[in-house]
Design an enzyme around this catalytic site. Structure first.
Site, PDB file in Angstrom:
ATOM      1  N   HIS A 173      15.150  -3.711  -2.029  1.00 43.00           N
ATOM      2  CA  HIS A 173      15.518  -2.765  -3.078  1.00 43.00           C
ATOM      3  C   HIS A 173      14.899  -1.397  -2.810  1.00 43.00           C
ATOM      4  O   HIS A 173      13.710  -1.302  -2.525  1.00 43.00           O
ATOM      5  CB  HIS A 173      15.053  -3.301  -4.442  1.00 43.00           C
ATOM      6  CG  HIS A 173      15.491  -2.477  -5.586  1.00 43.00           C
ATOM      7  ND1 HIS A 173      14.672  -2.212  -6.644  1.00 43.00           N
ATOM      8  CD2 HIS A 173      16.669  -1.839  -5.846  1.00 43.00           C
ATOM      9  CE1 HIS A 173      15.318  -1.453  -7.516  1.00 43.00           C
ATOM     10  NE2 HIS A 173      16.530  -1.213  -7.050  1.00 43.00           N
ATOM     11  N   HIS A 195      20.575  20.563   2.935  1.00 44.11           N
ATOM     12  CA  HIS A 195      20.652  19.827   4.205  1.00 44.11           C
ATOM     13  C   HIS A 195      19.275  19.648   4.856  1.00 44.11           C
ATOM     14  O   HIS A 195      19.000  18.604   5.443  1.00 44.11           O
ATOM     15  CB  HIS A 195      21.619  20.527   5.156  1.00 44.11           C
ATOM     16  CG  HIS A 195      21.912  19.745   6.396  1.00 44.11           C
ATOM     17  ND1 HIS A 195      22.477  18.492   6.373  1.00 44.11           N
ATOM     18  CD2 HIS A 195      21.712  20.038   7.705  1.00 44.11           C
ATOM     19  CE1 HIS A 195      22.617  18.048   7.610  1.00 44.11           C
ATOM     20  NE2 HIS A 195      22.155  18.974   8.444  1.00 44.11           N
ATOM     21  N   ALA A 246      29.140  15.342   7.484  1.00 46.86           N
ATOM     22  CA  ALA A 246      29.670  13.996   7.232  1.00 46.86           C
ATOM     23  C   ALA A 246      28.521  13.004   7.404  1.00 46.86           C
ATOM     24  O   ALA A 246      28.477  12.215   8.353  1.00 46.86           O
ATOM     25  CB  ALA A 246      30.836  13.685   8.158  1.00 46.86           C
TER      26      ALA A 246
END
Length: 132
Positions: free
Chosen positions: A20, A98, A121
Site C-alpha cells: 500500500h 515536472h 507522457a
C-alpha cells in the site's frame, strides 16, 4: 507458463511485491530514470509500446488509488491528460511541476520505460489495497 495478465516477468514481480502506497512510474522515452531505481525497458521503436497500451496493461493488474502527472501535461500533451482523466475517473489525480515529478520518481519501486515519444507522457501510479 502464465497465460493471462502481465506476461513480462519483471513487471509481474514488481506488481506482486507492491505494498500500500508504493509507487511505480510509466515513462516516455525521455524521462530520466534515477540511479538506484529499477528500470524495466519495454521500448522497441519510437511509439512502441505506447503510453496508453502500457498503462492499460498495468492498470488491469494493479490496484491503483492515486495518480500523479506533471502539470505540463495539460498544455503539452492534453491527449494523454484526457486519457488519464477518463481511465482513472474517480481516482485521486494530482498534478505537480515536472521537476517535482522527476524527484518523486526517486521513491518508485520501478520505472517502466515505453516507446512513447510524446512530451510528458509519464505517470506515477500509487498502489492501493485490494481486499477482493
Amino acid at each position: 507458463m502464465k497465460k493471462q495478465g502481465i506476461l513480462n516477468s519483471h513487471i509481474s514481480k514488481v506488481l506482486s511485491d507492491l505494498g500500500h502506497t508504493d509507487t511505480i512510474v510509466i515513462a516516455d522515452v525521455g524521462l530520466p530514470i534515477p540511479e538506484g531505481v529499477t528500470k524495466i525497458d519495454l521500448a522497441l521503436t519510437l511509439g512502441s509500446p505506447s503510453f496508453e497500451e502500457t498503462v492499460n496493461a498495468i492498470a488491469s493488474d494493479m490496484e491503483i488509488e492515486k495518480i500523479v502527472v506533471a502539470e505540463e501535461m495539460k498544455t503539452n500533451n492534453s491527449e494523454a491528460l484526457h486519457y488519464i482523466e477518463d481511465k482513472f475517473e474517480g481516482c485521486d489525480i494530482e498534478a505537480c511541476p515536472h521537476e517535482k515529478f522527476k524527484q518523486l520518481t526517486r521513491q518508485a519501486k520501478a520505472v517502466i520505460r515505453t516507446g512513447e515519444a510524446k512530451p510528458y507522457a509519464n505517470v506515477i501510479l500509487q498502489a492501493g489495497v485490494y481486499f477482493g
